[in-house]
Scaffold this motif. Structure first.
Motif, mmCIF file in Angstrom:
data_model
loop_
_atom_site.group_PDB
_atom_site.id
_atom_site.type_symbol
_atom_site.label_atom_id
_atom_site.label_comp_id
_atom_site.label_asym_id
_atom_site.label_seq_id
_atom_site.Cartn_x
_atom_site.Cartn_y
_atom_site.Cartn_z
ATOM 1 N N SER A 87 0.832 -1.195 0.000
ATOM 2 C CA SER A 87 0.000 0.000 0.000
ATOM 3 C C SER A 87 0.875 1.257 0.000
ATOM 4 O O SER A 87 1.637 1.476 -0.946
ATOM 5 N N SER B 293 -8.081 6.012 -5.628
ATOM 6 C CA SER B 293 -8.696 5.236 -4.555
ATOM 7 C C SER B 293 -9.787 6.037 -3.857
ATOM 8 O O SER B 293 -10.870 5.511 -3.554
ATOM 9 N N HIS C 241 -7.293 -6.243 0.777
ATOM 10 C CA HIS C 241 -6.214 -5.263 0.729
ATOM 11 C C HIS C 241 -5.012 -5.633 1.595
ATOM 12 O O HIS C 241 -3.864 -5.547 1.142
ATOM 13 N N ASP D 252 -9.908 -6.653 -3.259
ATOM 14 C CA ASP D 252 -9.497 -5.393 -2.634
ATOM 15 C C ASP D 252 -10.458 -4.270 -3.030
ATOM 16 O O ASP D 252 -10.595 -3.945 -4.205
ATOM 17 N N GLN E 179 -6.052 0.895 -10.174
ATOM 18 C CA GLN E 179 -4.916 1.469 -9.465
ATOM 19 C C GLN E 179 -3.705 0.532 -9.517
ATOM 20 O O GLN E 179 -2.561 0.978 -9.653
ATOM 21 N N ALA F 133 -0.534 -4.502 -3.477
ATOM 22 C CA ALA F 133 -1.646 -3.553 -3.378
ATOM 23 C C ALA F 133 -1.139 -2.127 -3.221
ATOM 24 O O ALA F 133 -1.562 -1.399 -2.311
ATOM 25 N N VAL G 192 -0.166 1.895 -3.453
ATOM 26 C CA VAL G 192 -0.618 3.205 -3.905
ATOM 27 C C VAL G 192 0.185 3.517 -5.167
ATOM 28 O O VAL G 192 1.414 3.471 -5.139
ATOM 29 N N MET H 209 -7.919 -0.486 -2.833
ATOM 30 C CA MET H 209 -7.034 -0.202 -3.957
ATOM 31 C C MET H 209 -7.522 -1.034 -5.140
ATOM 32 O O MET H 209 -7.058 -2.156 -5.354
ATOM 33 N N LEU I 30 -3.295 8.929 -4.062
ATOM 34 C CA LEU I 30 -4.557 8.417 -3.524
ATOM 35 C C LEU I 30 -5.797 8.892 -4.264
ATOM 36 O O LEU I 30 -6.903 8.500 -3.911
#
Length: 269
Positions: free
Chosen positions: A99, A131, A247, A220, A227, A121, A123, A223, A128
């Motif tokens: 993340s 998401s 996630h 998930d 993404q 998963a 970013v 995310m 962000l």
């Protein structure tokens, strides 16, 4: 704003039987977590496969210093923590980030040589924004819950925490145990991640020069798939999705599927 660099916690699980020339694995946690999240089976699994495993707690998280000024910690501060951990390990490392930790791992690998890069998963480089819009459109109650936890200091509702981060069949006792260890995140870091879209085109052109893999959870909601595809595209690889996993991939019911895929990828390096 910069802060004096505090001491950082690093958890180590040594390889049961070392592989020849195997790199060390450095695990980077996501928002609201710390090094502990990797030490619930994930690190032991890969240590049994011949890899020395290290997990750091970013400043203000877990057993690291800096809790009193966590809200001011920036992404740049977290990057210095990663660089410090790599310096202490003092050997080639594969970065494994989840993340927010996946975003930080990508960012580090764009600027410094690493033996490999695995993003779970993550970013994506644009931050962000995707998401947040996804949650706003499809899961507004979960977005509200996340904001209440971060900005109002409320304890998370367990049912919403499961819906946001875990598979529906995660037992209540495990969910409660994890919930007790989650913590607030840096307001500055979340703001930094929310503003990344402004520099996306620049960062997307800086592709890390190392073997990479991007794994997403098939279930998930935090995310979503687009993404994960965006992060994979920025690294020049195809995204892969692990079925039955949400996630928080290293703690979910079928975390072994994720660890097994990572093991196969590591063996091919």
């Amino acid at each position: 704003m910069t802060m004096n660099d505090p001491a950082i916690e690093i958890i180590n699980v040594s390889a049961v039987s070392h592989r020849a020339n195997a790199p060390a694995l450095l695990f980077i946690h996501g928002a609201y977590a710390a090094a502990w999240c990797w030490n619930q089976g994930f690190m032991s699994y890969l240590a049994e496969s011949g890899y020395d495993c290290y997990a750091l707690s970013l400043r203000g998280h877990g057993g690291s210093g800096g809790h009193e000024v966590l809200s001011l910690a920036s992404l740049d501060d977290f990057q210095r923590d990663i660089a410090k951990a790599i310096e202490q390990i003092a050997r080639p490392v594969v970065l494994i980030g989840h993340s927010m930790g996946g975003f930080l791992a990508m960012r580090h690998a764009r600027q410094h040589p690493v033996a490999g890069l695995a993003c779970l998963a993550p970013v994506p480089p644009e931050g962000l924004i995707g998401s947040t819009l996804h949650l706003m459109c499809w899961h507004p109650a979960l977005l509200l819950e996340l904001n209440c936890v971060q900005y109002a200091g409320q304890a998370p509702q367990l049912s919403k925490l499961r819906d946001l981060l875990f598979s529906s069949d995660l037992p209540d006792e495990r969910l409660l145990a994890f919930a007790r260890q989650f913590q607030r995140e840096s307001d500055r870091a979340i703001l930094d991640l929310s503003m990344q879209a402004m520099s996306y085109l620049w960062t997307a052109c800086q592709r890390p020069q190392c073997p990479s893999i991007v794994l997403g959870g098939g279930d998930d909601v935090l995310m979503p798939a687009h993404q994960i595809h965006s992060a994979a595209c920025a690294l020049g690889v195809r995204a892969e999705f692990i079925s039955g996993v949400a996630h928080v991939m290293m703690l979910d019911m079928r975390w072994q599927r994720v660890a097994e895929r990572l093991k196969v990828w590591l063996e091919a390096l």
